[in-house]
Design a protein around this motif. Structure first.
Motif, short mmCIF file in Angstrom:
data_model
loop_
_atom_site.label_atom_id
_atom_site.label_comp_id
_atom_site.label_asym_id
_atom_site.label_seq_id
_atom_site.Cartn_x
_atom_site.Cartn_y
_atom_site.Cartn_z
N SER A 1 75.16 -19.79 4.86
CA SER A 1 76.45 -19.16 4.54
C SER A 1 76.91 -19.59 3.15
O SER A 1 77.32 -18.77 2.33
CB SER A 1 77.57 -19.61 5.48
OG SER A 1 77.30 -19.33 6.80
N LEU A 2 76.84 -20.92 2.89
CA LEU A 2 77.30 -21.44 1.60
C LEU A 2 76.57 -20.73 0.46
O LEU A 2 77.19 -20.30 -0.52
CB LEU A 2 77.01 -22.94 1.49
CG LEU A 2 77.96 -23.91 2.19
CD1 LEU A 2 77.45 -25.34 2.05
CD2 LEU A 2 79.37 -23.80 1.60
N ALA A 3 75.24 -20.60 0.63
CA ALA A 3 74.43 -19.99 -0.44
C ALA A 3 74.77 -18.52 -0.64
O ALA A 3 74.65 -18.00 -1.75
CB ALA A 3 72.95 -20.16 -0.12
N LEU A 4 75.24 -17.83 0.43
CA LEU A 4 75.64 -16.42 0.28
C LEU A 4 77.01 -16.33 -0.39
O LEU A 4 77.31 -15.35 -1.06
CB LEU A 4 75.72 -15.75 1.66
CG LEU A 4 74.40 -15.37 2.33
CD1 LEU A 4 74.67 -14.86 3.74
CD2 LEU A 4 73.66 -14.31 1.52
N GLU A 5 77.84 -17.36 -0.17
CA GLU A 5 79.19 -17.32 -0.73
C GLU A 5 79.17 -17.63 -2.23
O GLU A 5 79.98 -17.14 -3.00
CB GLU A 5 80.09 -18.32 0.00
CG GLU A 5 80.35 -17.91 1.45
CD GLU A 5 81.27 -18.87 2.19
OE1 GLU A 5 82.14 -19.48 1.56
OE2 GLU A 5 81.12 -19.00 3.42
N LYS A 6 78.22 -18.50 -2.65
CA LYS A 6 78.17 -18.93 -4.06
C LYS A 6 76.83 -19.60 -4.32
O LYS A 6 76.18 -20.06 -3.38
CB LYS A 6 79.31 -19.95 -4.29
CG LYS A 6 79.46 -20.45 -5.69
CD LYS A 6 80.67 -21.37 -5.83
CE LYS A 6 80.84 -21.84 -7.27
NZ LYS A 6 80.25 -23.14 -7.51
N ASP A 7 76.42 -19.69 -5.59
CA ASP A 7 75.21 -20.44 -5.93
C ASP A 7 75.59 -21.93 -5.92
O ASP A 7 75.86 -22.53 -6.96
CB ASP A 7 74.73 -19.99 -7.32
CG ASP A 7 73.57 -20.83 -7.81
OD1 ASP A 7 72.84 -21.40 -6.97
OD2 ASP A 7 73.41 -20.94 -9.05
N VAL A 8 75.63 -22.52 -4.72
CA VAL A 8 76.15 -23.88 -4.57
C VAL A 8 75.13 -24.91 -5.06
O VAL A 8 73.95 -24.84 -4.70
CB VAL A 8 76.53 -24.15 -3.09
CG1 VAL A 8 76.83 -25.62 -2.86
CG2 VAL A 8 77.72 -23.30 -2.68
#
Ligand SMILES: O=C(O)C(=O)C[C@]1(C(=O)O)C=C[C@@H](O)C=C1
Length: 281
Positions: free
Chosen positions: A80-87
């Motif tokens: 999810s984090l990776a879909l929300e932003k290039d974390v």
């Protein structure tokens, strides 16, 4: 059809449904990401992750073990984090180091890792927004407290937003937990299961520490970790790093800070963050 084949058919049907649901969940996470990016909110929400994990572990009726549920959801939330932003997560290198393993046990394999050579560099990359968060050692069974992390926390405006316990095996094959802090720019809202790291600057004289710790006893606030460092050269002060149960927004913390400010030269909140899961420590 034999038993094995029909059981595998069952698993295929369940997996098809699971992937459909996971993608549905991921779509919702993307929508959350759009709101967070629009409103400048932090993408990583440790207090929400802690609540999700605790609630799922509590609801689960097995046979999956709590650690299995946590590991699976670590990867789901990583995706999810990776879909929300290039974390990007900064940690001590090289790839495969204890810090990297600790970071992966929290942030999973979908985010990007930056490998740095010392703790000061990890703090710098987060401060410069080159990384969303950093993972730094705080104590481990072989080397004790990581003084370089304490020194950076004392100086920096970054806060501790989560902690990680990593099981490590030493040369005698004893398993013990090394602790790491996740550092970032944002203060967490309460998760309902928090502790708070405080830095107390106290004069190096008899009775000063006892007096500073008294309010914890009076207000019935439990202390779980404790470390000390001399303040800057030439100063007669000592820094005490204490970890207290509760969140800075708790009512009794207001009373605590009032009392501490009378008894200490300075009090700095280093962050409130979810307690480690009981199986992690
Ligand atoms: O609830 C959120 O804020 C989300 O971004 C979703 C989600 C999740 O997958 O459950 C993902 C990342 C956050 O750190 C916390 C939770």
């Amino acid at each position: 059809m034999n038993d094995l084949a029909s059981l595998r058919d069952k698993i295929d049907a369940i997996d098809t449904e699971l992937v459909r649901l996971l993608n549905e969940r991921a779509e919702v996470a993307k929508e959350i990401g759009t709101i967070k990016n629009r409103e400048g909110l932090p993408i990583y929400s440790p207090e929400r992750e802690d609540k999700v994990l605790r609630s799922l572990v509590q609801k689960s009726q097995g046979p999956l073990r709590p650690e299995a549920i946590r590991a699976i959801y670590c990867e789901i939330m990583s995706a999810s984090l990776a879909l929300e932003k290039d974390v990007a997560i900064a940690c001590l290198g090289p790839a495969g180091s204890n810090s990297h393993q600790a970071a992966k046990s929290k942030f999973g394999s979908s985010v990007r890792y930056l490998f740095l050579s010392d703790v000061a560099d990890v703090f710098r990359e987060v401060r410069k927004d080159e990384a969303d968060c950093g993972v730094v050692p705080i104590d481990d069974p072989d080397h004790g407290v990581a003084n370089s992390t304490l020194d950076q926390l004392a100086e920096s405006d970054l806060v501790v937003c989560a902690q990680i316990a990593l099981q490590t095996e030493n040369s005698d094959s004893n398993v013990a937990a090394a602790r790491f802090f996740v550092i970032g720019k944002n203060t967490n809202p309460p998760s309902g299961n928090d502790c708070t790291m405080l830095l107390l600057r106290i004069e190096d004289k008899p009775g000063a520490l006892v007096s500073a710790l008294e309010p914890f006893k009076t207000l019935n606030i439990n202390l779980s970790h404790f470390a000390s460092r001399h303040a800057a050269k030439g100063s007669n002060d000592v820094f005490f790093f204490v970890e207290a149960a509760g969140h800075t927004r708790d009512l009794q913390m207001v009373d605590l800070f009032r009392e501490l400010s009378k008894r200490c030269r300075a009090v700095k909140v280093l962050g409130s963050f979810p307690k480690a899961a009981s199986s992690e420590v």
